[in-house]
Design an enzyme around this catalytic site. Structure first.
Site, PDB file in Angstrom:
ATOM      1  N   ALA A 251       0.814  -1.219   0.000  1.00  0.00           N
ATOM      2  CA  ALA A 251       0.000   0.000   0.000  1.00  0.00           C
ATOM      3  C   ALA A 251       0.847   1.268   0.000  1.00  0.00           C
ATOM      4  O   ALA A 251       0.406   2.309  -0.495  1.00  0.00           O
ATOM      5  CB  ALA A 251      -0.949   0.002   1.197  1.00  0.00           C
TER       6      ALA A 251
ATOM      7  N   ARG B 177      10.150  -5.879   2.987  1.00  0.00           N
ATOM      8  CA  ARG B 177      10.850  -6.850   3.825  1.00  0.00           C
ATOM      9  C   ARG B 177      10.021  -7.303   5.025  1.00  0.00           C
ATOM     10  O   ARG B 177      10.421  -8.242   5.730  1.00  0.00           O
ATOM     11  CB  ARG B 177      12.196  -6.276   4.282  1.00  0.00           C
ATOM     12  CG  ARG B 177      13.207  -6.151   3.146  1.00  0.00           C
ATOM     13  CD  ARG B 177      14.575  -5.711   3.642  1.00  0.00           C
ATOM     14  NE  ARG B 177      15.600  -5.822   2.615  1.00  0.00           N
ATOM     15  CZ  ARG B 177      15.969  -4.838   1.803  1.00  0.00           C
ATOM     16  NH1 ARG B 177      15.390  -3.657   1.900  1.00  0.00           N
ATOM     17  NH2 ARG B 177      16.923  -5.030   0.897  1.00  0.00           N
TER      18      ARG B 177
ATOM     19  N   HIS C 166       3.655   1.765  -1.723  1.00  0.00           N
ATOM     20  CA  HIS C 166       3.967   2.033  -3.127  1.00  0.00           C
ATOM     21  C   HIS C 166       2.752   2.597  -3.866  1.00  0.00           C
ATOM     22  O   HIS C 166       2.871   3.529  -4.676  1.00  0.00           O
ATOM     23  CB  HIS C 166       4.413   0.750  -3.834  1.00  0.00           C
ATOM     24  CG  HIS C 166       5.678   0.155  -3.316  1.00  0.00           C
ATOM     25  ND1 HIS C 166       5.695  -1.001  -2.584  1.00  0.00           N
ATOM     26  CD2 HIS C 166       6.973   0.550  -3.440  1.00  0.00           C
ATOM     27  CE1 HIS C 166       6.950  -1.301  -2.269  1.00  0.00           C
ATOM     28  NE2 HIS C 166       7.742  -0.376  -2.782  1.00  0.00           N
TER      29      HIS C 166
END
Length: 281
Positions: free
Chosen positions: A31, A184, A33
């Site tokens: 979300a 990550r 990005h």
């Protein structure tokens, strides 16, 4: 949305419209990005997103090989978000020859914090971003503030090279429990995911306590305590620190007394996963 994989295809598509807004990513989108794409759309410009996992910014013992590649899913998310063009080159297209010409950032900025822990990281970032800027030649480029040091470095690079584009920064997007969204985060186990918001809480506590620090020595004591408390929870901190927003250097005594604008920055490992975060204060 069109998807292209070569520079020739990219430039053919770019010629169809003007004043593009670029959203550079390494894929495995979340979300955060998509918020960058939404911010780019607010500029009333056609939006081009790039997906490229850039080997140059990974250290020899980092996660380049296992970094998630999820291009079909990412393309669907970008299309739903209103992206106009996706540029997804492979490594041979992005670096058809060994990239022996590199951008060497100012070590006063690139050699501290993330740059001290990850030597060469910002050289790789600056090089690939400059290359994307030359390939796309956007009018705007949108980056998230979660990578605070990276954003500051890119702003300086654009200014020093007099590049004809504006850099737009967007506040960090977080989950409901405060964890900064990151590709990550998917590495975290369920137990680690429940613990992960402690990094933001540590930065909040450090920022609040720093309001009462009148000297650099007092500030250092607060930073040391914050790192010790996080380590007691099972983390391995690289740094928890308060720095001047403009250059990420430690504030002096007079600046502390005058209320200089600061940012709290932290990086720490939780198990094998390294997380970063920051809070302006």
């Amino acid at each position: 949305m069109h998807t292209v994989h070569t520079l020739a295809e990219l430039r053919a598509e770019l010629r169809r419209r003007s004043d593009w807004a670029l959203v550079p990513t390494m894929g495995n989108l979340h979300a955060g990005h998509l918020a960058l794409v939404a911010r780019a759309r607010e500029l009333k410009a056609p939006v081009v997103a790039s997906i490229f996992v850039n080997r140059l910014q990974f250290g020899p013992n980092e996660d380049f090989d296992r970094y998630p590649r999820t291009l079909p899913r990412d393309a669907q998310l970008l299309q739903e978000a209103g992206c106009d063009l996706l540029f997804a080159p492979d490594e041979a297209e992005m670096y058809p020859q060994p990239q022996v010409f590199r951008i060497q950032p100012d070590p006063a900025l690139a050699g501290i914090l993330e740059g001290a822990v990850r030597p060469g990281h910002f050289e790789g970032v600056a090089t690939v971003v400059m290359k994307l800027f030359q390939m796309v030649q956007p009018r705007w480029a949108v980056f998230g503030k979660k990578d605070y040091q990276q954003l500051l470095l890119i702003r300086r690079m654009v200014a020093q090279f007099a590049l004809p584009l504006d850099i737009v920064g967007l506040d960090t997007v977080r989950d409901a429990d405060g964890l900064a969204l990151s590709s990550r985060n998917g590495y975290l186990s369920a137990a680690q995911r429940a613990e992960a918001p402690a990094l933001q809480r540590a930065l909040l506590g450090l920022a609040n306590d720093a309001r009462h620090a009148a000297t650099p020595a007092q500030l250092l004591a607060l930073e040391t305590r914050a790192a010790r408390d996080l380590a007691a929870r099972g983390w391995a901190p690289d740094y928890l620190t308060l720095r001047r927003r403009g250059d990420l250097l430690p504030p002096g005594e007079q600046e502390l007394r005058q209320g200089v604008d600061l940012v709290a920055l932290g990086a720490a490992r939780l198990g094998p996963t390294r997380l970063i975060d920051n809070l302006e204060c």
